[in-house]
Design an enzyme around this catalytic site. Sequence first.
Site, PDB file in Angstrom:
ATOM      1  N   SER A   2      53.802  -7.232  49.297  1.00  0.00           N
ATOM      2  CA  SER A   2      54.058  -8.214  48.242  1.00  0.00           C
ATOM      3  C   SER A   2      54.778  -7.531  47.096  1.00  0.00           C
ATOM      4  CB  SER A   2      52.745  -8.811  47.739  1.00  0.00           C
ATOM      5  OG  SER A   2      52.971  -9.419  46.477  1.00  0.00           O
ATOM      6  N   HIS A  55      56.991 -10.145  51.229  1.00  0.00           N
ATOM      7  CA  HIS A  55      56.252 -11.289  50.693  1.00  0.00           C
ATOM      8  C   HIS A  55      56.632 -11.490  49.223  1.00  0.00           C
ATOM      9  CE1 HIS A  55      52.729 -14.012  50.660  1.00  0.00           C
ATOM     10  NE2 HIS A  55      52.461 -13.528  49.461  1.00  0.00           N
ATOM     11  N   ASP A  75      55.909 -13.567  45.884  1.00  0.00           N
ATOM     12  CA  ASP A  75      54.922 -14.404  45.201  1.00  0.00           C
ATOM     13  C   ASP A  75      55.551 -15.139  44.027  1.00  0.00           C
ATOM     14  OD1 ASP A  75      52.426 -14.028  46.611  1.00  0.00           O
ATOM     15  OD2 ASP A  75      52.497 -11.944  45.944  1.00  0.00           O
ATOM     16  N   MET A  88      55.075 -17.759  41.052  1.00  0.00           N
ATOM     17  CA  MET A  88      54.016 -18.340  40.215  1.00  0.00           C
ATOM     18  C   MET A  88      54.624 -19.042  39.011  1.00  0.00           C
ATOM     19  SD  MET A  88      51.291 -15.218  40.231  1.00  0.00           S
ATOM     20  CE  MET A  88      50.937 -14.289  41.728  1.00  0.00           C
ATOM     21  N   HIS A 131      55.875 -17.322  49.093  1.00  0.00           N
ATOM     22  CA  HIS A 131      54.565 -17.929  48.831  1.00  0.00           C
ATOM     23  C   HIS A 131      54.640 -18.649  47.483  1.00  0.00           C
ATOM     24  CE1 HIS A 131      49.988 -17.049  47.940  1.00  0.00           C
ATOM     25  NE2 HIS A 131      50.246 -18.340  48.085  1.00  0.00           N
ATOM     26  N   MET A 168      53.147 -20.482  44.601  1.00  0.00           N
ATOM     27  CA  MET A 168      51.924 -20.815  43.853  1.00  0.00           C
ATOM     28  C   MET A 168      52.352 -21.620  42.639  1.00  0.00           C
ATOM     29  SD  MET A 168      50.091 -17.157  44.358  1.00  0.00           S
ATOM     30  CE  MET A 168      51.682 -16.446  44.742  1.00  0.00           C
ATOM     31  N   MET A 199      44.076 -17.388  51.446  1.00  0.00           N
ATOM     32  CA  MET A 199      43.923 -16.491  50.303  1.00  0.00           C
ATOM     33  C   MET A 199      42.562 -15.792  50.392  1.00  0.00           C
ATOM     34  SD  MET A 199      46.733 -16.743  48.700  1.00  0.00           S
ATOM     35  CE  MET A 199      46.239 -15.554  47.445  1.00  0.00           C
ATOM     36  N   GLY A 259      46.037  -6.802  42.854  1.00  0.00           N
ATOM     37  CA  GLY A 259      45.018  -5.807  42.529  1.00  0.00           C
ATOM     38  C   GLY A 259      43.590  -6.312  42.407  1.00  0.00           C
ATOM     39  N   ASP A 308      45.952 -12.851  52.382  1.00  0.00           N
ATOM     40  CA  ASP A 308      46.659 -12.434  51.173  1.00  0.00           C
ATOM     41  C   ASP A 308      45.668 -12.176  50.048  1.00  0.00           C
ATOM     42  OD1 ASP A 308      48.448 -12.057  49.125  1.00  0.00           O
ATOM     43  OD2 ASP A 308      49.343 -14.053  49.226  1.00  0.00           O
ATOM     44  N   GLY A 309      45.612 -10.908  49.627  1.00  0.00           N
ATOM     45  CA  GLY A 309      44.784 -10.553  48.475  1.00  0.00           C
ATOM     46  C   GLY A 309      43.726  -9.521  48.814  1.00  0.00           C
TER      47      GLY A 309
END
Length: 218
Positions: free
Chosen positions: A8, A33, A35, A37, A66, A68, A137, A145, A176-177
């Site tokens: 990511s 990946h 992200d 947001m 992804h 969000m 998720m 993190g 993911d995460g």
Amino acid sequence: MNHLVAPSILSADFARLAEEVHDVLEGGADWIHVDVMDGVFVPNITMGPIVVEALRRKFDCYLDVHLMIERPERHIDAFAAAGASSISVHQEATPHIHRALQQIRSHGISAGLALNPGTGLDCVAPLAEELDLLLLMTVNPGFGGQPFLTATLPKIAQARELLDRLGKKHVPIEVDGGISPDTIRQAAAAGATVFVAGSAIFAKPNRKEAIMSLRSVE
Ligand code: DX5
Ligand code: ZN
């Protein structure tokens, strides 16, 4: 091994983004990946189609986007045009998730359904015909993190069983995460085959080693 590792870029140095992506691709990354947001669906704000377009211009790799963001259907076309290989949208972000998945596929790319840790699997069966990917998720979305939520493990196993039962053995489960050399083992045992990792890769000076230690789960 048919496990895929998807670094990511949320955890990359944005001032050196191309070098960072080059580094993980050289190190054996399968997917990149991305992200996205919006500061509404999640508290953080990151990047838009312009970054996907810039990466696509430079790299021939699989770009796993992804979203969000609230009402992702407003931006699906732009991310597809920018060169996304797959786009995942959150069930929680739109009342029209079925249509959003169809919209993604209308561009000839893979459609992913993303579910937060607190969301059950009830929506999966009615959407099964529109799915190329299920993104579960394993942290609450918004930041890199964070610690892996072990409470999501039974859901991963149930999702794998459900997809198999629905005749969707080919639909991979992406987690993911909080994925690290420790937690990846549990997620893989539960049935996940695509592993997003931000800090476990970009916080390490040697990305090739970091990716290899994620691969050594089998
Ligand atoms: C979380 C993002 C993740 C995140 C993963 O909202 O969707 O992709 O970057 O980062 P780590 O691996 O550090 O948990
Ligand atoms: Zn993500």
